[in-house]
Design an enzyme around this catalytic site. Structure first.
Site, short mmCIF file in Angstrom:
data_model
loop_
_atom_site.label_atom_id
_atom_site.label_comp_id
_atom_site.label_asym_id
_atom_site.label_seq_id
_atom_site.Cartn_x
_atom_site.Cartn_y
_atom_site.Cartn_z
N ARG D 96 -34.02 9.09 -24.24
CA ARG D 96 -33.61 8.25 -23.09
C ARG D 96 -32.12 7.89 -23.13
NH1 ARG D 96 -35.37 8.90 -19.10
NH2 ARG D 96 -33.24 8.94 -18.38
N LYS D 131 -11.49 1.78 -12.30
CA LYS D 131 -12.78 1.19 -11.90
C LYS D 131 -13.93 1.92 -12.59
CE LYS D 131 -10.81 -0.44 -7.56
NZ LYS D 131 -10.84 -0.46 -6.10
N LYS D 163 1.82 -4.07 -8.66
CA LYS D 163 1.02 -4.35 -7.48
C LYS D 163 1.56 -5.57 -6.74
CE LYS D 163 -3.09 -2.12 -9.21
NZ LYS D 163 -4.55 -2.16 -9.34
N GLU D 193 3.17 -0.08 -5.98
CA GLU D 193 2.28 -0.06 -4.82
C GLU D 193 3.02 -0.65 -3.62
OE1 GLU D 193 -1.77 -1.72 -5.52
OE2 GLU D 193 -1.31 -3.01 -3.82
N ASP D 214 -0.80 2.08 -0.21
CA ASP D 214 -2.08 1.38 -0.24
C ASP D 214 -2.65 1.18 1.15
OD1 ASP D 214 -4.17 0.02 -1.58
OD2 ASP D 214 -3.30 -1.89 -0.94
#
Lengths: 279, 279, 279, 279, 279, 279
Positions: D96, D131, D163, D193, D214
């Site tokens: 598993r 992420k 940013k 950014e 962005d």
């Protein structure tokens, strides 16, 4: 993480896993608070207070602990010697591993006290050994001190103890002691185990700082003491019992060591009495 | 590192520090090899073979170990049950922590065997408790199995045990069992501790899977068994001794649990007999 | 360090290395402070609040966090549900790993809530599985609870689940269940997976506590429920989807388990809106 | 222990605890051996082979694994791509957690491949983001490579990304880029950014090596590309979907980054088909 | 535990073992408090303040430390730059490992300052290397910054440096740079080591961001600078000494790197002067 | 993980992070193999062979290392003393941290050899101190042995050293030595630091095993030796230099200790010469 923290972490890890105390999580409200008293159910010498506190604080740093009796105190059956206060869940979760430590360590301190008393008030002092529970050495040796004993070396790293196999490998006591002396740093002593008086003579001549008299009877111990005449420290070991200790003390050795202090002490009985929780 | 490896690492760390076994480093040639036999000096039930082997292999993966008797075997005083072969330094360094484990775990297996025999051949089975040495739970519970006992839950995480304080916090046995049932996953059972027959009735009615009869005398145990009529499993606990076990078995409970199996077993005597090293 | 702390340490270690957040170190003054709000950009069920807070506190114990909505709350798109305040560098450094946890766990809770609603108000309850992200099991199972589901066993250690391969290795369902029953401690139940009604009959007869009906269609599930008549708990598993769940509930099983809850939930969208820093 | 070993240890720890796989321990003979094949039940791009192998070897170094298809291979539904052979208990215990890794990582590789194909054969390359799942960054970034994507920086430590909040704290894009340039070591680039063309102009003038555009629409992206005329690398980010990617590629940016590659890929379906064990 | 905490734990572990500071435990009362001042016995540049404080706080979180001079300050012989106050045992136990760090790191900062001054006020900047003490990289690189130097890449993970062996393995500088460029993420630069002007030309043509001029004499360095005309950054390395640095600066390279900053700085002399303890 | 493994893990962790050696990953084929020779570029005494090997094996257990010269050997400039063979990537990745250890430790051994030679062939022996690099104590003390020096105590745990602050806290040398004697186990010696002859007299009278003569000039050392007449061991410390050592030896002390052996030894120059890789 030091050895003490690792032990407590191991104790909690094996009891809680990654799931935690499912019973308390299920039935005890997270906000409920409680108070409990440590109650002795035996005549005992206390040891392990810091370890028990460590368990509670590892579970919950917010638990408040107060000890009314200190490390090494004699506590009678029925006496309360401390109190904890905090979240009810935390008290219930920490109870068993904390008691497991306290009962075992106080058991060692209690047995040590009996042995110290058996030795009497002469010069012979009681030593522990390396026959301790894996992972608990420092705590068990502290329990021996709490009971009035002295510690022998803490491990293989802080003292030389030459045994029969070392001697056989070197060819002679003399050769083994010389090698040890040449190797060790200047603040470390060399002890050599012997089984007869010829060995004792050879060890002293070769420059041992201390000699362990292994499995000798009381008469032979006395003869060894007389022959040594204070030139080195003497430690008697092997077949010790509370009954025999007065006779060993009478033989005049400097030290007696007993493995049973740590490997065969019975846990004393201590309970944690909770005040009834309000539902 | 899993719990087993951590325990062995802790045992070696406290014995060796960062310096190592100064005696063996000083007096034993690095190339010298040796052989030794594990000798029982007691009538005992063996346990801890894998743990002892783990110590030797952690010190030196090149040590070769062969056991002539298996986990759970009865070994008589004077019997050899295994052999190690390897670098002499490694054998000497690993000897004490390996024996510390073996003596303690075999002590637990030996006491368990006595208790199992005391219970006799009826349906009553012997269980251990959570009163184990911190860090050694898995090994001590394996020692109980080696001695013929069964394990109770491994920790707080894999079974619900509702005790007096949980009941007090919930207001009633019924309420505590309901909360537990609602919380736990579908493969976990709920046991409830009771001190009288009214408690037993309430626990069964509330849906407990198993009931712990706490500190009841033999007559009350028998009455509880009769009243329960097999609806739930019954465990007797408290004030157990080898002498009493036959009477508890006669009362007909399913299980008896004894904390002394793990908290007060005496270490059995085992030595590691080295063949004389050639100098 | 427990599993939760280890996860947070791993998350920070892989993001910061030994160098740290070079951008914030370079451009943000060490003394600058900031404040930010957690803003939901989806309709979601919240989970992971404690984990997210753990990230901030691991970066900087001085960060202050206040949640205006609790674990398990439904939060609408555009709603603010919490606030952090502290050193600007700390907020910027912790932002991404904290959001990574919050978005994933709230994604699981949100999908779980949808599945629970699809099952309706009958007796059928939703279970998770062991198909969780390595290292996040406890958090993902808590997210399932936050979404209204129940947890199945936490791992291989706290419940018996006999599958096809176990059965093949034992020769029969009966034999596998007997072996399991003899091995497990008295608070652990035994579940057996079956693929047809004959298997169900055999599992019940052999004493299973619960049976997993694997990959059965709705009609067969209903037949299994009828045949079982409440003698054991029944769990349906395999090929579940939100669309099918009402029909499975109608079949009357006790539990449905869905791996997709944890292995295929989409992350929900959450942002951390910083108040403009004063330069 | 490196990050990879720690992840595998965490995966096994949460699944096995200190007790282990009770079902396999109970019903599978310790000496039984088995063999199993990895079977794809989806059209997928393989990733995680080394991680899956790591799980098996952490459970039991004696398990033998052979992959017939490599990392990054396209595997069709119904194809077998590997085989394991070893102790039956070990295969069942590792199954598993190994599949959990393989299904998730192959899911990421599969989605990445779709995105790469959507971008087409022009100059625009696909990047991942930070992420990722906590603890799995390195594996998930390797899965992106397996699927044909490029990695962006691995964490906060190996690249500067300025940013909006950094800019606000510095007062201007120019000031933020200057501070970053002065701080970072000579082999690290600085990306900034921006949300509009004025920001792009300022970032280029201040010496950014790369600019993140962005949340710009396709037209604005194209305008940014034209205006930049190759002076810096351009990355488009925000609101990306497989459908939109061809248009973004047409706009002519150097890179597109997509968080969904790692935070929202669905697990693909893979099973481990065991040969029937002989009872 | 991060790298900094691990280093401090290692420093204390090797100094204290499981036994602790036996001298202080033996002769200093547990309740005695003390105060001590950090006294410079050399002309030095301070570095390691946070590390030294970390040692004291790891021994005893209750120790209070105040620095009157900051990281990077020039301190003259005889000046006091900080003070600690707390339990006398804690001060005595932490003293040596704290000073070991402070003396080494300030030694590096002091040597770095000398090298920076030798380079003069032109454009040439001083870089460190990866020739740091194992386990102390981050602290030693911070000491270089404290002394006025710049850091080169922190490790093998955050910058590409192509050396002779890499080139040999690829067949040419051009091929090595192309492979590197294709592999690395978009925020990482590529530096290539060359030993002659042909190599420099090839590296620039192949797209290197920076070139290391290895073991070139001053004249060749000047020629390389002229030929490069600012197209890439140039770093001179090899056979650097304080005496030569002005000539290297005059050659006009952008950077000089010196391994000796970290591998051969002498410890400066710092003592911790305790106020006399009251007996 | 023991201290040695932890050090190597820390060295690799700070150099590789979670990303690894990007240059070698980028430009060196995974299957390429290589061979390299350790070349001395200084006259040196070798130390750190096991540590350097440990780095290579931690990177890749398949690297094969053969040393043609042993720990403690004198190696001349231009001599090759060992060879490594294995995957080219592994050799390149391990090179720097392995050399960092080897150069530092051989630097200590080389300086120690010079000091031992300066002391001459009389009875005075050279000791190290606790002024070692944090985390490298055991390795640096082994380097001192490799250079012909003796080790002093390994840490605070395995020997008592009473210094000025301990004396001040106790009120007198006599009182400090008595407390120490009463506390320590029977195999540990007590050393006391004194600054004048009155202190020496008092320390001997109080039962010190060894006395450290702190910062005494040559004449005073000689007077102390005469006065002591062999009753205790004498150690001279403070303001030692290679030039002064012959005079200190002439004064007749048993030991001289020098912190500079470990805190200020310069790294010796060693390179790893790779055979040209075939492209």
């Amino acid at each position: 993480m030091n050895a003490f923290d690792r032990l407590i972490a191991a104790a909690l890890d094996e009891d809680l896993g990654t799931t935690g105390d499912v019973t308390s999580l299920a039935v005890i409200d997270a906000n409920l608070r409680g108070r409990a008293r440590f109650l002795s159910k035996d005549h005992l010498v206390l040891s392990g207070l810091e370890a028990a506190a460590g368990v509670f604080h590892a579970v919950d740093p917010g638990v408040r602990i107060t000890w009314s009796r200190g490390e090494g105190s004699v506590v009678e059956k029925g006496e309360v010697f401390g109190e904890v206060e905090g979240a009810a869940r935390s008290l219930l979760t920490a109870e068993r591993p904390a008691l497991n430590l306290l009962q075992r360590l106080s058991g060692i301190a209690t047995l040590t006290r009996q042995a110290v008393e058996a030795l009497g008030s002469g010069k012979t002092r009681l030593l522990d050994t390396r026959k301790t529970t894996p992972g608990l050495r420092a705590l068990e040796k502290a329990a021996v001190r709490a009971g009035g004993g002295l510690n022998h070396r803490m491990g293989l790293f802080d003292g030389v103890m030459i045994k029969d196999n070392h001697i056989a490998a070197c060819g002679s006591i003399t050769q083994a002691i010389r090698r040890a002396r040449a190797y060790v740093h200047p603040l470390m002593k060399v002890e050599c185990e012997v089984t007869d008086l010829a060995g004792l003579d050879e060890a002293i001549a070769a420059g041992a700082d201390m000699v362990l008299l292994d499995n000798m009877d009381d008469a032979l111990l006395a003869e060894a003491v007389e022959r040594t005449a204070g030139r080195v420290k003497l430690e008697a070991s092997g077949n010790m019992s509370l009954e025999r200790l007065p006779r060993v003390a009478a033989a005049g050795v400097d030290f007696v060591s007993m493995g049973a202090l740590t490997h065969s002490a019975r846990a004393v009985d201590i309970s944690l009495e909770m005040d009834p929780f309000a539902p």
